[in-house]
Design a protein around this motif. Structure first.
Motif, PDB file in Angstrom:
ATOM      1  N   TYR A 172       0.757  -1.083   0.011  1.00 52.66           N
ATOM      2  CA  TYR A 172      -0.010  -0.107  -0.180  1.00 52.66           C
ATOM      3  C   TYR A 172       0.673   1.254   0.057  1.00 52.66           C
ATOM      4  O   TYR A 172       0.560   2.230  -0.800  1.00 52.66           O
ATOM      5  CB  TYR A 172      -0.817   0.188   1.305  1.00 52.66           C
ATOM      6  CG  TYR A 172      -2.098  -1.104   1.206  1.00 52.66           C
ATOM      7  CD1 TYR A 172      -2.994  -1.119   0.226  1.00 52.66           C
ATOM      8  CD2 TYR A 172      -1.989  -2.030   2.364  1.00 52.66           C
ATOM      9  CE1 TYR A 172      -3.890  -2.102  -0.003  1.00 52.66           C
ATOM     10  CE2 TYR A 172      -3.172  -2.863   2.166  1.00 52.66           C
ATOM     11  CZ  TYR A 172      -4.020  -2.866   1.240  1.00 52.66           C
ATOM     12  OH  TYR A 172      -5.165  -3.808   1.212  1.00 52.66           O
ATOM     13  N   PRO A 207       0.648   1.024   7.601  1.00 51.46           N
ATOM     14  CA  PRO A 207      -0.500   0.994   8.203  1.00 51.46           C
ATOM     15  C   PRO A 207      -0.528  -0.111   9.397  1.00 51.46           C
ATOM     16  O   PRO A 207      -1.336  -0.814   9.673  1.00 51.46           O
ATOM     17  CB  PRO A 207      -1.394   0.412   7.005  1.00 51.46           C
ATOM     18  CG  PRO A 207      -0.458  -0.516   6.185  1.00 51.46           C
ATOM     19  CD  PRO A 207       0.855   0.360   6.388  1.00 51.46           C
ATOM     20  N   HIS A 211      -8.512   9.614   9.412  1.00 50.36           N
ATOM     21  CA  HIS A 211      -7.275   9.725   8.463  1.00 50.36           C
ATOM     22  C   HIS A 211      -7.026  10.986   7.810  1.00 50.36           C
ATOM     23  O   HIS A 211      -7.073  11.185   6.627  1.00 50.36           O
ATOM     24  CB  HIS A 211      -7.586   8.603   7.362  1.00 50.36           C
ATOM     25  CG  HIS A 211      -7.662   7.369   8.151  1.00 50.36           C
ATOM     26  ND1 HIS A 211      -6.890   6.533   8.580  1.00 50.36           N
ATOM     27  CD2 HIS A 211      -8.843   6.655   8.172  1.00 50.36           C
ATOM     28  CE1 HIS A 211      -7.342   5.374   9.120  1.00 50.36           C
ATOM     29  NE2 HIS A 211      -8.387   5.287   8.560  1.00 50.36           N
ATOM     30  N   TYR A 249      -4.226  11.018   4.904  1.00 50.70           N
ATOM     31  CA  TYR A 249      -4.914  10.583   3.648  1.00 50.70           C
ATOM     32  C   TYR A 249      -5.773  11.650   3.023  1.00 50.70           C
ATOM     33  O   TYR A 249      -5.816  11.887   1.832  1.00 50.70           O
ATOM     34  CB  TYR A 249      -5.676   9.311   3.936  1.00 50.70           C
ATOM     35  CG  TYR A 249      -5.061   8.011   4.269  1.00 50.70           C
ATOM     36  CD1 TYR A 249      -3.365   8.136   4.737  1.00 50.70           C
ATOM     37  CD2 TYR A 249      -5.607   6.829   4.850  1.00 50.70           C
ATOM     38  CE1 TYR A 249      -2.807   6.860   5.141  1.00 50.70           C
ATOM     39  CE2 TYR A 249      -5.093   5.879   5.349  1.00 50.70           C
ATOM     40  CZ  TYR A 249      -3.414   5.854   5.311  1.00 50.70           C
ATOM     41  OH  TYR A 249      -2.730   4.809   5.865  1.00 50.70           O
ATOM     42  N   LYS A 261      -5.965   0.804   2.053  1.00 47.82           N
ATOM     43  CA  LYS A 261      -4.937   1.005   3.176  1.00 47.82           C
ATOM     44  C   LYS A 261      -5.590   1.140   4.545  1.00 47.82           C
ATOM     45  O   LYS A 261      -5.270   0.631   5.374  1.00 47.82           O
ATOM     46  CB  LYS A 261      -3.907   1.848   2.707  1.00 47.82           C
ATOM     47  CG  LYS A 261      -2.773   2.160   3.702  1.00 47.82           C
ATOM     48  CD  LYS A 261      -1.900   3.233   3.247  1.00 47.82           C
ATOM     49  CE  LYS A 261      -0.813   3.538   4.498  1.00 47.82           C
ATOM     50  NZ  LYS A 261      -0.108   4.596   3.968  1.00 47.82           N
ATOM     51  N   ALA A 262      -6.576   2.168   4.569  1.00 46.15           N
ATOM     52  CA  ALA A 262      -7.154   2.654   5.742  1.00 46.15           C
ATOM     53  C   ALA A 262      -8.017   1.441   6.312  1.00 46.15           C
ATOM     54  O   ALA A 262      -8.063   1.258   7.593  1.00 46.15           O
ATOM     55  CB  ALA A 262      -8.283   3.724   5.444  1.00 46.15           C
ATOM     56  N   GLU A 269      -5.555  -0.799   7.778  1.00 45.61           N
ATOM     57  CA  GLU A 269      -5.025  -0.032   9.375  1.00 45.61           C
ATOM     58  C   GLU A 269      -5.944  -0.116  10.181  1.00 45.61           C
ATOM     59  O   GLU A 269      -5.638  -0.458  11.259  1.00 45.61           O
ATOM     60  CB  GLU A 269      -4.568   1.337   8.639  1.00 45.61           C
ATOM     61  CG  GLU A 269      -3.842   2.179   9.794  1.00 45.61           C
ATOM     62  CD  GLU A 269      -3.668   3.586   9.382  1.00 45.61           C
ATOM     63  OE1 GLU A 269      -2.818   4.241   9.953  1.00 45.61           O
ATOM     64  OE2 GLU A 269      -4.006   3.987   8.230  1.00 45.61           O
TER      65      GLU A 269
END
Length: 139
Positions: free
Chosen positions: A3, A54, A73, A76, A109-110, A113
């Motif tokens: 990621y 992450p 986030h 991001y 990715k979030a 994570e």
């Protein structure tokens, strides 16, 4: 790691090369918004606690104030807005495609994570319920 690598490669496509920029009020506003969000996130979540990968740091602290009070986030989000600002100032279909892929990569990715954050911080799942991921009141 995939990621993070994808994120940085897409950012390179979006920002490189910065030649023949058009002055765009919308673009500049998005870039300023991105800088504001990123700086406030870095001031709130110090580098010793912050992790570009992450995974939460073992000695890290869950931050829920500053911009994290509104979105989970903010870094991001700053990349979303900064990339959009660059597209307004220097449009190309390559940059637009890279920006759209960046949104997908950062959303994935979030999610990855957040699974780790829920496992590391028992209170994170409650925090998730009360805050949007990227844009307050929207997403």
């Amino acid at each position: 790691m995939g990621y993070v690598l994808a994120q940085f490669l897409l950012l390179v496509v979006i920002v490189w090369p910065l030649v023949s920029l058009k002055i765009s009020i919308a673009g500049l506003l998005f870039i300023l918004l991105a800088v504001f969000i990123a700086l406030s996130a870095l001031m709130t979540n110090r580098p010793g606690n912050f992790n570009v990968r992450p995974h939460p740091k073992k000695t890290g602290t869950l931050i829920v104030h500053g911009p994290y009070k509104f979105i989970r986030h903010p870094m991001y989000s700053s990349l979303f807005f900064g990339g959009l600002g660059i597209i307004f100032c220097q449009f190309s279909y390559w940059k637009l495609g890279a920006w759209l892929l960046l949104i997908v990569v950062l959303a994935l990715k979030a999610r990855f994570e957040e699974k780790a954050l829920c496992a590391h911080y028992p209170e994170y799942s409650e925090y998730q319920k009360s805050n949007k991921a990227f844009i307050p009141w929207v997403w």
